[in-house]
Design a protein around this motif. Structure first.
Motif, mmCIF file in Angstrom:
data_model
loop_
_atom_site.group_PDB
_atom_site.id
_atom_site.type_symbol
_atom_site.label_atom_id
_atom_site.label_comp_id
_atom_site.label_asym_id
_atom_site.label_seq_id
_atom_site.Cartn_x
_atom_site.Cartn_y
_atom_site.Cartn_z
ATOM 1 N N ARG A 209 0.272 -16.996 -4.406
ATOM 2 C CA ARG A 209 1.306 -18.013 -4.875
ATOM 3 C C ARG A 209 2.461 -17.352 -3.890
ATOM 4 N N PHE A 210 2.824 -16.417 -3.229
ATOM 5 C CA PHE A 210 3.775 -16.699 -2.076
ATOM 6 C C PHE A 210 3.146 -16.738 -0.578
ATOM 7 N N ARG A 211 2.225 -16.709 -0.242
ATOM 8 C CA ARG A 211 1.724 -17.111 1.095
ATOM 9 C C ARG A 211 2.222 -16.045 2.414
ATOM 10 N N GLU A 212 2.703 -16.840 3.596
ATOM 11 C CA GLU A 212 3.542 -16.710 4.455
ATOM 12 C C GLU A 212 5.159 -15.655 3.470
ATOM 13 N N ASN A 213 5.085 -16.741 2.671
ATOM 14 C CA ASN A 213 6.588 -16.327 1.978
ATOM 15 C C ASN A 213 7.164 -14.933 1.393
ATOM 16 N N LEU A 214 5.798 -14.192 1.005
ATOM 17 C CA LEU A 214 5.185 -12.948 0.510
ATOM 18 C C LEU A 214 6.067 -12.459 0.771
ATOM 19 N N ILE A 215 7.675 -11.316 -0.027
ATOM 20 C CA ILE A 215 7.952 -10.366 0.124
ATOM 21 C C ILE A 215 7.540 -9.112 -0.045
ATOM 22 N N HIS A 216 6.540 -8.469 0.152
ATOM 23 C CA HIS A 216 5.981 -7.755 -0.594
ATOM 24 C C HIS A 216 5.580 -5.942 0.489
ATOM 25 N N GLN A 217 6.308 -4.972 -0.286
ATOM 26 C CA GLN A 217 6.324 -3.246 -0.092
ATOM 27 C C GLN A 217 4.905 -2.550 -0.629
ATOM 28 N N ARG A 218 4.262 -2.352 0.221
ATOM 29 C CA ARG A 218 3.171 -1.360 -0.315
ATOM 30 C C ARG A 218 3.672 0.380 -0.538
ATOM 31 N N CYS A 219 3.384 0.708 -1.518
ATOM 32 C CA CYS A 219 3.255 1.608 -2.093
ATOM 33 C C CYS A 219 3.688 3.030 -0.806
ATOM 34 N N THR A 220 3.827 3.534 -0.436
ATOM 35 C CA THR A 220 3.727 4.809 0.810
ATOM 36 C C THR A 220 3.146 5.222 0.451
ATOM 37 N N ILE A 221 3.300 6.537 -1.131
ATOM 38 C CA ILE A 221 3.061 7.354 -1.738
ATOM 39 C C ILE A 221 1.206 7.079 -1.696
ATOM 40 N N HIS A 222 1.106 6.000 -1.575
ATOM 41 C CA HIS A 222 -0.893 5.789 -2.502
ATOM 42 C C HIS A 222 -0.996 5.829 -0.840
ATOM 43 N N LYS A 223 -0.708 5.121 -0.460
ATOM 44 C CA LYS A 223 -0.616 4.606 1.054
ATOM 45 C C LYS A 223 -1.133 6.194 1.727
ATOM 46 N N ASP A 224 -0.331 7.182 1.647
ATOM 47 C CA ASP A 224 -0.371 8.618 2.251
ATOM 48 C C ASP A 224 -1.551 9.299 1.817
ATOM 49 N N ARG A 225 -1.895 9.650 0.100
ATOM 50 C CA ARG A 225 -2.953 9.839 -0.076
ATOM 51 C C ARG A 225 -4.020 9.394 -0.115
ATOM 52 N N ASN A 226 -4.088 8.090 0.072
ATOM 53 C CA ASN A 226 -4.978 7.293 0.926
ATOM 54 C C ASN A 226 -5.391 7.734 2.732
ATOM 55 N N LEU A 227 -4.923 8.078 2.639
ATOM 56 C CA LEU A 227 -4.914 8.492 4.484
ATOM 57 C C LEU A 227 -5.373 9.543 4.690
#
Length: 373
Positions: A209-227
């Motif tokens: 939908r937004f391509r390079e203009n996308l403002i996207h924040q990934r959930c830091t809690i999910h990423k921490d658990r994933n790592l």
């Protein structure tokens, strides 16, 4: 809603309508907070009050409902089955008669009000909602995946925007949700911050939908658990410490350097963990790049606001053993999400939202100038 409708109907039956009192001296006396048993659950309700010449009168139905077992599980299941089938008036009348309330005392207006609550979410107008951030996540119920959108407006208020049902969290389901929101007037612009976990379908739909203009924040809690799940137990605390340290840094360049160091360290232990961090690094630091102040960042850095709402959904639906149809699932979800909104509060740090919006616009203008040059 059903219990409050029945109590109001009994007050009308005893005291008469406002324009036609049943007896001299009977007066309707507003509403008061109380609690009743509905099935095995104790619920907070607003119960109607009634007075006569001698003082306060307690409605018989309210006295009965204060006792466990009066509104049985069987009666609750029968009521919910009727409501989910859009048999609003029939259900209210049938259940009410079990408490001695005549059908004639149940006004059409009350039944329509109950039905309107269940329709509200799917049909609400979003033209006046100016989105600052939108959380997207999926809740699984009855074998289906429901992609839900929770919005924060430019004044810091939260609102459930809508949901869309699919077999899985596929990008087409997310795209259908976007189309539904826009059909009801929501402006989906490239100035909105989108917050998601690692769900691939939603992320692909956003990128398409937004391509390079996308403002996207990934959930830091999910990423921490994933790592941490990638690593042997002896390394997990150190991974969490390094990750939390990087996010606690206010400056984007410093936080990025700390994540680069973490990536190097992970590469020596588990290359898959390093790759997991690498693919989301820039999205993890979106709020740093926009210089979002700390108090507001606490709300936007994770999907916790929408996860908290899903906890309310699971709690309210804990007694449902089987979803009989897609329509039933959707009506339940819509009603419960509307209920969850009652506990929403303005987000902390909302005073800084205009500053962040200006920062987003400045960044976009610079990109446009560079593209033109």
């Amino acid at each position: 809603m059903l219990v409050e409708v029945m109590m109001q109907a009994q007050r009308v039956q005893i005291a008469g309508a406002d324009y036609e009192p049943a007896a001299e001296g009977l007066k309707k006396w507003g509403w008061q907070e109380g609690s009743v048993y509905c099935g095995s659950q104790k619920l907070k309700v607003e119960h109607p009050r009634l007075r006569n010449s001698e003082g306060e009168m307690t409605l018989p139905i309210y006295e009965r409902l204060k006792k466990p077992g009066e509104f049985s599980e069987e009666m609750l299941v029968r009521a919910m089955r009727g409501l989910s089938g859009r048999k609003y008036r029939e259900t209210v009348e049938e259940i009410s008669q079990g408490f001695g309330i005549s059908p004639s005392s149940i006004s059409k207006r009350l039944v329509e009000a109950t039905a309107g609550k269940l329709r509200e979410l799917r049909e609400r107008d979003l033209k006046d909602f100016e989105a600052f951030a939108i959380f997207l996540d999926t809740v699984h119920r009855g074998g289906s995946a429901f992609v839900v959108a929770l919005g924060i407006d430019i004044l810091g208020g939260k609102r459930v925007l809508g949901f869309w049902e699919g077999a899985t969290e596929h990008q087409e389901v997310a795209k259908s949700l976007f189309s539904d929101l826009e059909s009801r007037g929501l402006r989906l612009t490239d100035e909105i911050i989108f917050v998601t976990d690692g769900g691939g379908g939603i992320i692909r739909a956003l990128k398409d939908r937004f391509r390079e203009n996308l403002i996207h924040q990934r959930c830091t809690i999910h990423k921490d658990r994933n790592l941490q799940r990638h690593l042997p137990k002896r390394y997990r605390k150190e991974c969490h410490r390094r990750f939390a340290y990087a996010l606690a840094l206010k400056d984007y360049s410093e936080a990025r350097k700390a994540l680069n160091d973490l990536e190097t360290w992970l590469g020596q232990i588990n290359e898959s963990a390093a790759e997991s961090l690498r693919e989301a690094k820039e999205q993890i630091l979106t709020l740093h790049r926009l210089e979002v102040p700390g108090l507001l960042r606490r709300t936007l850095h994770s999907t916790n606001p929408i996860e908290s709402m899903f906890a309310t959904v699971r709690d309210c639906e804990s007694n449902i053993k089987r979803y009989r149809s897609s329509k039933m699932s959707q009506r339940w979800l819509g009603a419960v999400l509307i209920h969850a909104e009652e506990s929403f509060r303005t987000v902390k740090g909302y005073q800084e939202i205009p500053k962040v919006i200006r920062k987003i616009k400045q960044a976009q203008n610079r990109e446009i100038e560079l593209a033109v040059a």
